[in-house]
Design a protein around this motif. Structure first.
Motif, PDB file in Angstrom:
ATOM      1  N   TYR A 174       0.843  -1.193   0.000  1.00 60.70           N
ATOM      2  CA  TYR A 174       0.000   0.000   0.000  1.00 60.70           C
ATOM      3  C   TYR A 174       0.877   1.241   0.000  1.00 60.70           C
ATOM      4  O   TYR A 174       2.006   1.222   0.501  1.00 60.70           O
ATOM      5  CB  TYR A 174      -0.902   0.017   1.237  1.00 60.70           C
ATOM      6  N   TYR A 175       0.311   2.305  -0.530  1.00 64.75           N
ATOM      7  CA  TYR A 175       1.008   3.582  -0.594  1.00 64.75           C
ATOM      8  C   TYR A 175       0.153   4.641   0.085  1.00 64.75           C
ATOM      9  O   TYR A 175      -1.071   4.640  -0.025  1.00 64.75           O
ATOM     10  CB  TYR A 175       1.274   3.973  -2.053  1.00 64.75           C
ATOM     11  N   THR A 176       0.828   5.529   0.797  1.00 65.99           N
ATOM     12  CA  THR A 176       0.162   6.633   1.469  1.00 65.99           C
ATOM     13  C   THR A 176       0.900   7.926   1.122  1.00 65.99           C
ATOM     14  O   THR A 176       2.127   7.921   0.957  1.00 65.99           O
ATOM     15  CB  THR A 176       0.120   6.392   3.002  1.00 65.99           C
ATOM     16  N   ILE A 177       0.177   8.996   1.000  1.00 65.79           N
ATOM     17  CA  ILE A 177       0.780  10.277   0.640  1.00 65.79           C
ATOM     18  C   ILE A 177       1.298  10.960   1.909  1.00 65.79           C
ATOM     19  O   ILE A 177       0.685  10.856   2.973  1.00 65.79           O
ATOM     20  CB  ILE A 177      -0.233  11.164  -0.134  1.00 65.79           C
ATOM     21  N   THR A 178       2.421  11.630   1.795  1.00 66.38           N
ATOM     22  CA  THR A 178       2.994  12.377   2.914  1.00 66.38           C
ATOM     23  C   THR A 178       2.542  13.840   2.823  1.00 66.38           C
ATOM     24  O   THR A 178       1.941  14.255   1.818  1.00 66.38           O
ATOM     25  CB  THR A 178       4.533  12.326   2.868  1.00 66.38           C
ATOM     26  N   ASP A 179       2.858  14.608   3.860  1.00 67.46           N
ATOM     27  CA  ASP A 179       2.545  16.041   3.807  1.00 67.46           C
ATOM     28  C   ASP A 179       3.270  16.712   2.641  1.00 67.46           C
ATOM     29  O   ASP A 179       2.697  17.557   1.949  1.00 67.46           O
ATOM     30  CB  ASP A 179       2.922  16.724   5.127  1.00 67.46           C
ATOM     31  N   ALA A 180       4.515  16.301   2.414  1.00 69.51           N
ATOM     32  CA  ALA A 180       5.268  16.850   1.274  1.00 69.51           C
ATOM     33  C   ALA A 180       4.596  16.464  -0.036  1.00 69.51           C
ATOM     34  O   ALA A 180       4.572  17.245  -0.996  1.00 69.51           O
ATOM     35  CB  ALA A 180       6.716  16.345   1.300  1.00 69.51           C
ATOM     36  N   GLY A 181       4.029  15.267  -0.084  1.00 65.53           N
ATOM     37  CA  GLY A 181       3.316  14.813  -1.273  1.00 65.53           C
ATOM     38  C   GLY A 181       2.065  15.640  -1.532  1.00 65.53           C
ATOM     39  O   GLY A 181       1.740  15.967  -2.676  1.00 65.53           O
ATOM     40  N   ARG A 182       1.354  15.986  -0.466  1.00 63.64           N
ATOM     41  CA  ARG A 182       0.162  16.834  -0.615  1.00 63.64           C
ATOM     42  C   ARG A 182       0.551  18.212  -1.145  1.00 63.64           C
ATOM     43  O   ARG A 182      -0.120  18.765  -2.011  1.00 63.64           O
ATOM     44  CB  ARG A 182      -0.581  16.965   0.712  1.00 63.64           C
ATOM     45  N   ASP A 183       1.650  18.756  -0.621  1.00 61.70           N
ATOM     46  CA  ASP A 183       2.128  20.060  -1.111  1.00 61.70           C
ATOM     47  C   ASP A 183       2.531  19.960  -2.582  1.00 61.70           C
ATOM     48  O   ASP A 183       2.212  20.841  -3.383  1.00 61.70           O
ATOM     49  CB  ASP A 183       3.316  20.542  -0.281  1.00 61.70           C
ATOM     50  N   ALA A 184       3.239  18.886  -2.920  1.00 63.09           N
ATOM     51  CA  ALA A 184       3.662  18.695  -4.312  1.00 63.09           C
ATOM     52  C   ALA A 184       2.449  18.557  -5.222  1.00 63.09           C
ATOM     53  O   ALA A 184       2.421  19.131  -6.321  1.00 63.09           O
ATOM     54  CB  ALA A 184       4.559  17.461  -4.431  1.00 63.09           C
ATOM     55  N   TYR A 185       1.439  17.810  -4.765  1.00 73.49           N
ATOM     56  CA  TYR A 185       0.231  17.637  -5.575  1.00 73.49           C
ATOM     57  C   TYR A 185      -0.439  18.983  -5.840  1.00 73.49           C
ATOM     58  O   TYR A 185      -0.847  19.255  -6.973  1.00 73.49           O
ATOM     59  CB  TYR A 185      -0.755  16.679  -4.902  1.00 73.49           C
ATOM     60  N   THR A 186      -0.519  19.827  -4.832  1.00 73.00           N
ATOM     61  CA  THR A 186      -1.129  21.149  -5.009  1.00 73.00           C
ATOM     62  C   THR A 186      -0.385  21.934  -6.093  1.00 73.00           C
ATOM     63  O   THR A 186      -1.006  22.527  -6.980  1.00 73.00           O
ATOM     64  CB  THR A 186      -1.119  21.930  -3.682  1.00 73.00           C
ATOM     65  N   GLY A 187       0.943  21.898  -6.051  1.00 68.80           N
ATOM     66  CA  GLY A 187       1.738  22.596  -7.057  1.00 68.80           C
ATOM     67  C   GLY A 187       1.579  22.001  -8.445  1.00 68.80           C
ATOM     68  O   GLY A 187       1.442  22.732  -9.437  1.00 68.80           O
ATOM     69  N   LEU A 188       1.576  20.672  -8.525  1.00 69.94           N
ATOM     70  CA  LEU A 188       1.406  20.011  -9.825  1.00 69.94           C
ATOM     71  C   LEU A 188       0.034  20.286 -10.420  1.00 69.94           C
ATOM     72  O   LEU A 188      -0.101  20.477 -11.641  1.00 69.94           O
ATOM     73  CB  LEU A 188       1.614  18.504  -9.673  1.00 69.94           C
ATOM     74  N   LYS A 189      -0.983  20.336  -9.571  1.00 66.44           N
ATOM     75  CA  LYS A 189      -2.336  20.631 -10.063  1.00 66.44           C
ATOM     76  C   LYS A 189      -2.408  22.062 -10.588  1.00 66.44           C
ATOM     77  O   LYS A 189      -3.010  22.321 -11.634  1.00 66.44           O
ATOM     78  CB  LYS A 189      -3.357  20.410  -8.951  1.00 66.44           C
ATOM     79  N   GLN A 190      -1.766  22.990  -9.907  1.00 63.23           N
ATOM     80  CA  GLN A 190      -1.739  24.381 -10.374  1.00 63.23           C
ATOM     81  C   GLN A 190      -1.010  24.484 -11.715  1.00 63.23           C
ATOM     82  O   GLN A 190      -1.450  25.212 -12.606  1.00 63.23           O
ATOM     83  CB  GLN A 190      -1.083  25.285  -9.332  1.00 63.23           C
ATOM     84  N   GLU A 191       0.099  23.753 -11.848  1.00 64.21           N
ATOM     85  CA  GLU A 191       0.826  23.737 -13.123  1.00 64.21           C
ATOM     86  C   GLU A 191      -0.063  23.215 -14.245  1.00 64.21           C
ATOM     87  O   GLU A 191      -0.064  23.758 -15.352  1.00 64.21           O
ATOM     88  CB  GLU A 191       2.072  22.851 -13.024  1.00 64.21           C
ATOM     89  N   TRP A 192      -0.811  22.135 -13.974  1.00 62.55           N
ATOM     90  CA  TRP A 192      -1.706  21.559 -14.982  1.00 62.55           C
ATOM     91  C   TRP A 192      -2.778  22.568 -15.372  1.00 62.55           C
ATOM     92  O   TRP A 192      -3.070  22.755 -16.551  1.00 62.55           O
ATOM     93  CB  TRP A 192      -2.348  20.268 -14.481  1.00 62.55           C
ATOM     94  N   GLN A 193      -3.364  23.229 -14.397  1.00 62.17           N
ATOM     95  CA  GLN A 193      -4.419  24.188 -14.691  1.00 62.17           C
ATOM     96  C   GLN A 193      -3.878  25.346 -15.530  1.00 62.17           C
ATOM     97  O   GLN A 193      -4.540  25.801 -16.464  1.00 62.17           O
ATOM     98  CB  GLN A 193      -5.055  24.696 -13.389  1.00 62.17           C
ATOM     99  N   HIS A 194      -2.673  25.791 -15.234  1.00 58.51           N
ATOM    100  CA  HIS A 194      -2.057  26.856 -16.022  1.00 58.51           C
ATOM    101  C   HIS A 194      -1.777  26.371 -17.451  1.00 58.51           C
ATOM    102  O   HIS A 194      -2.058  27.085 -18.429  1.00 58.51           O
ATOM    103  CB  HIS A 194      -0.767  27.332 -15.352  1.00 58.51           C
ATOM    104  N   SER A 195      -1.245  25.166 -17.573  1.00 55.27           N
ATOM    105  CA  SER A 195      -0.971  24.601 -18.899  1.00 55.27           C
ATOM    106  C   SER A 195      -2.246  24.452 -19.710  1.00 55.27           C
ATOM    107  O   SER A 195      -2.262  24.711 -20.920  1.00 55.27           O
ATOM    108  CB  SER A 195      -0.294  23.227 -18.764  1.00 55.27           C
ATOM    109  N   LYS A 196      -3.311  24.048 -19.047  1.00 54.41           N
ATOM    110  CA  LYS A 196      -4.596  23.868 -19.731  1.00 54.41           C
ATOM    111  C   LYS A 196      -5.100  25.204 -20.282  1.00 54.41           C
ATOM    112  O   LYS A 196      -5.590  25.264 -21.415  1.00 54.41           O
ATOM    113  CB  LYS A 196      -5.604  23.270 -18.763  1.00 54.41           C
ATOM    114  N   VAL A 197      -4.950  26.264 -19.514  1.00 56.37           N
ATOM    115  CA  VAL A 197      -5.366  27.591 -19.960  1.00 56.37           C
ATOM    116  C   VAL A 197      -4.588  27.975 -21.229  1.00 56.37           C
ATOM    117  O   VAL A 197      -5.162  28.446 -22.213  1.00 56.37           O
ATOM    118  CB  VAL A 197      -5.185  28.643 -18.849  1.00 56.37           C
ATOM    119  N   ILE A 198      -3.272  27.750 -21.189  1.00 59.38           N
ATOM    120  CA  ILE A 198      -2.435  28.073 -22.340  1.00 59.38           C
ATOM    121  C   ILE A 198      -2.828  27.250 -23.558  1.00 59.38           C
ATOM    122  O   ILE A 198      -2.991  27.766 -24.672  1.00 59.38           O
ATOM    123  CB  ILE A 198      -0.944  27.849 -22.010  1.00 59.38           C
ATOM    124  N   LEU A 199      -3.005  25.923 -23.365  1.00 59.07           N
ATOM    125  CA  LEU A 199      -3.402  25.063 -24.485  1.00 59.07           C
ATOM    126  C   LEU A 199      -4.764  25.451 -25.053  1.00 59.07           C
ATOM    127  O   LEU A 199      -4.958  25.434 -26.272  1.00 59.07           O
ATOM    128  CB  LEU A 199      -3.405  23.594 -24.058  1.00 59.07           C
TER     129      LEU A 199
END
Length: 107
Positions: A77-102
């Motif tokens: 099993y895999y569990t997300i860490t606090d650092a993982g949650r922070d990274a996910y927030t940043g990656l999601k923001q990057e995706w949303q920005h990329s989507k706007v550009i595309l």
């Protein structure tokens, strides 16, 4: 029309972290959930999935542990860490920005 892997290639980590934000899980279940969410239009290859798990664990974004299944093989099993949650927030923001550009480029 199925989703091409090239479109998703750089977002594997974000996808995995997204599923782990909802709770601990194991590789096969995450892949089943991805297939269900995409109406069987996208599936991560096993090698891609487990390579991503190793990378995410080595960078401290997830942790793994062995389950205590009474029936069948033991699952990792895999569990997300606090650092993982922070990274996910940043990656999601990057995706949303990329989507706007595309969206602007492909209109």
């Amino acid at each position: 029309m199925s989703i091409t892997f090239d479109l998703i290639r750089g977002h594997t980590d974000a996808i995995i972290l997204s599923y782990l934000c909802d709770g601990d899980s194991y590789g096969y279940q995450i892949n089943k959930d991805i297939m269900k969410a995409t109406d069987n239009q996208f599936e991560l290859k096993e090698a891609t999935l487990y390579t991503a798990f190793r990378r995410l664990e080595q960078t401290g974004l997830i942790q793994s542990y062995w389950g205590n299944e009474a029936v069948g093989a033991r699952r990792r099993y895999y569990t997300i860490t606090d650092a993982g949650r922070d990274a996910y927030t940043g990656l999601k923001q990057e995706w949303q920005h990329s989507k706007v550009i595309l969206d602007k480029l492909l209109t």
